[in-house]
Design an enzyme around this catalytic site. Structure first.
Site, PDB file in Angstrom:
ATOM      1  N   GLY A   1       0.835  -1.196   0.000  1.00  0.00           N
ATOM      2  CA  GLY A   1       0.000   0.000   0.000  1.00  0.00           C
ATOM      3  C   GLY A   1       0.867   1.242   0.000  1.00  0.00           C
ATOM      4  CB  SER A   2       0.063   4.750   0.696  1.00  0.00           C
ATOM      5  OG  SER A   2      -0.433   4.742   2.025  1.00  0.00           O
ATOM      6  CB  SER A   3       5.212   5.662   1.900  1.00  0.00           C
ATOM      7  OG  SER A   3       5.899   5.121   0.799  1.00  0.00           O
ATOM      8  CE  LYS A   4      -1.601  10.070   6.133  1.00  0.00           C
ATOM      9  NZ  LYS A   4      -2.628  11.033   5.631  1.00  0.00           N
ATOM     10  CB  VAL A   5      -1.325   2.966   5.035  1.00  0.00           C
ATOM     11  CG1 VAL A   5      -1.955   1.813   5.824  1.00  0.00           C
ATOM     12  CG2 VAL A   5      -2.388   4.012   4.703  1.00  0.00           C
ATOM     13  N   GLY A   6       1.802   2.256   5.340  1.00  0.00           N
ATOM     14  CA  GLY A   6       2.840   1.271   5.642  1.00  0.00           C
ATOM     15  C   GLY A   6       3.672   1.648   6.846  1.00  0.00           C
TER      16      GLY A   6
ATOM     17  CD  GLU B   1       7.510  -5.293  -1.969  1.00  0.00           C
ATOM     18  OE1 GLU B   1       7.787  -4.249  -2.610  1.00  0.00           O
ATOM     19  OE2 GLU B   1       8.318  -6.219  -1.830  1.00  0.00           O
TER      20      GLU B   1
END
Length: 508
Positions: A244-249, A266
């Site tokens: 998913g996104s870097s923010k949620v990751g 990823e």
């Protein structure tokens, strides 16, 4: 009650109906959470309804999965490989239907939908061979009559949280390897592609049942963020793979790290393609088109930044703009379509906001730049001339927007390639060996995928897939990625009658 449209009736061939429970829990289909509608991004009309799981359903599923792990890890690895082989065969049998479903529910063109399912099949084939090669090393011991070696054992349960853009391929990268490594799998698919999650799970479930194995070996949930958070927090899940996104990751990583679990991330990509003055221009232009426009710019490996050497800048740009104007946009299931819709109405709105930001930072739209008025989520593939200093260039706009910038030297191009927070994929087009080896060496690209004369996207399964920096550092699919799904023990056996100590220590 049948499907709302006749063209959806093929879904019954892969076990789907107009209403579907979204949890495969302890070998049974059930769900007690909210009912959602999954929609076709080409027209935003309902395809079917899905009942999502509740936290209570999740807990029941995890208890059963944790128990099933005792059975699964006791099977010899080649026997586990045989089960994965059968899963691959089940997917092969339904390849066309599943590919059509991916295209319908996600929005990518049919060729890409079928290709995605084929990727899972390829992963099954790869994992079957791997099941006989989970080898440890023999390490020479410095002590007489001692044997030292590595042993690899299963982790137990692996959590896999996947994204909408590859609703089944990323599962394949993780689950096929996790299963042959002796782990049970808990899968939470994307909330907006629940039919893909259900259809794939049904095929896996049939294989497990046919082999008299517990259904809980493969547990799947359709649900929202609360289910993903539960997986991240659950100490019964030693490894969580998140796409998913870097923010949620970043949030997932923090939660998993707090309980000393392992995280495989990823995340976002902001991928650059460089065309040097000695490049094969025809090859480069074809590659750029696929890399920037394929999947409507919604691959994590989509080319978002294009650096052209000043001597060939205008020539490449003119050819690209001409090709963009010929790209057929429309229903992804129709023959000849190259670009389908972006996935959701929110994606379409983000595209509009992104174009507004680009213009405010001095970007010049060369082609595209607008949404297409329709009931679906269609946008125009867009080429933008912009300064490399613009802050928007360092962000990932998840759509078919390509930033084009001029370079004078390879060193400048490498510096710009490495200047963004993300580090997933990169490619250079050149015919010079010295350029190639600098690009792939310690002073070259800082990405996890470093290509030459091919697009940034379309990775093969045999290599490890993943990136550096804000892309998360995870590696999935091929090479030695399997090691992340296992627990390594260094074992030393003393088969003599003396007790020599390491480093020559004399203790009493």
């Amino acid at each position: 009650m049948g499907f709302a449209k006749k063209e959806y009736e093929f879904l019954s061939e892969i076990g789907l109906g107009p209403e579907n429970p979204g949890g495969f829990i302890n070998g049974k289909w059930k769900a007690s959470g909210p009912v959602i509608s999954t929609v076709n991004p080409s027209n935003n009309q309902q395809i079917a309804k899905v009942t999502e799981v509740s936290i209570e359903d999740y807990e029941e599923g995890l208890r059963a999965c944790n128990e099933a792990a005792k059975t699964w890890k006791s099977l010899p690895a080649p026997k586990r490989g045989e089960i994965v082989r059968q899963i691959g065969d089940a997917l092969r049998e339904k390849l066309q239907h599943l590919g059509r479903l991916v295209s319908l529910e996600m929005g990518k063109i049919l060729a890409e939908g079928i290709g995605e399912v084929q990727e899972v099949i390829d992963m099954c084939d790869y994992a079957v061979g791997l099941s006989r090669q989970l080898n440890g090393s023999i390490v020479p011991s410095e002590r007489p009559n001692h044997m030292m070696f590595e042993v690899w054992n299963p982790l137990g349960v692996v959590g896999v949280i996947t994204a909408f853009n590859f609703p089944c391929a990323v599962l394949g990268w993780n689950a096929c390897i996790a299963l042959v490594c002796g782990n049970c799998v808990v899968w939470k698919g994307a909330p907006t592609t629940p039919l893909v999650t259900i259809a794939v799970t049904k095929l896996v479930a049939e294989v497990l049942e046919k082999n008299n194995l517990p259904g809980a070996i493969f547990t799947s949930f359709c649900g929202g963020a609360e289910i993903g958070e539960a997986i991240a927090k659950d100490t019964r899940i030693p490894l969580v793979s998140f796409t998913g996104s870097s923010k949620v990751g970043s949030k997932v990583q923090k939660i998993v790290n707090e309980r000393f679990g392992k995280c495989l991330l990823e995340l976002s990509g902001n991928n650059a393609l460089i065309v040097m003055d000695d490049a094969n221009i025809g090859l480069a232009v074809r590659s750029i088109l696929f890399a920037a426009v394929g999947t409507a710019g919604q691959r994590c490996t989509t080319c978002r930044r294009l650096y052209l050497h000043e001597s060939i800048y205008q020539s490449v740009l003119d050819q690209l703009v001409g090709l963009y104007k010929q790209v057929k946009i429309g229903d992804p299931l129709e023959k000849g379509t190259l670009v389908g819709p972006v996935h959701t109405q929110a994606s379409r709105e983000n595209f509009e906001k992104g174009i507004s930001t680009i213009k405010s930072q001095g970007g010049k739209i060369l082609t595209g730049g607008s949404v297409i008025e329709s009931d679906g989520n269609f946008v125009q593939p867009t080429i933008v001339e912009i300064s490399s200093d613009a802050s928007v260039v360092k962000e990932e706009l998840f759509g078919p927007v390509l930033y084009v910038m001029k370079i004078k030297t390879l060193e400048e191009a490498i510096e710009l390639n490495n200047s963004v927070p993300q580090g997933l994929s990169s490619s250079v087009f050149t015919s010079k060996p010295e350029t190639i080896f600098k690009w792939i060496g310690p002073h070259g690209s800082d990405c996890g995928i470093v290509n030459v004369n091919i697009p940034t996207n379309g990775a093969e399964i045999g290599g490890a897939f993943g990136g550096e920096k804000a892309t998360g550092g995870g590696r999935e699919a091929g090479s030695d990625s399997w090691k992340q799904y296992m627990r390594r023990s260094t074992c030393t056996i003393n088969y003599g009658s003396e007790l020599p100590l390491a480093q020559g220590i004399n203790f009493g």
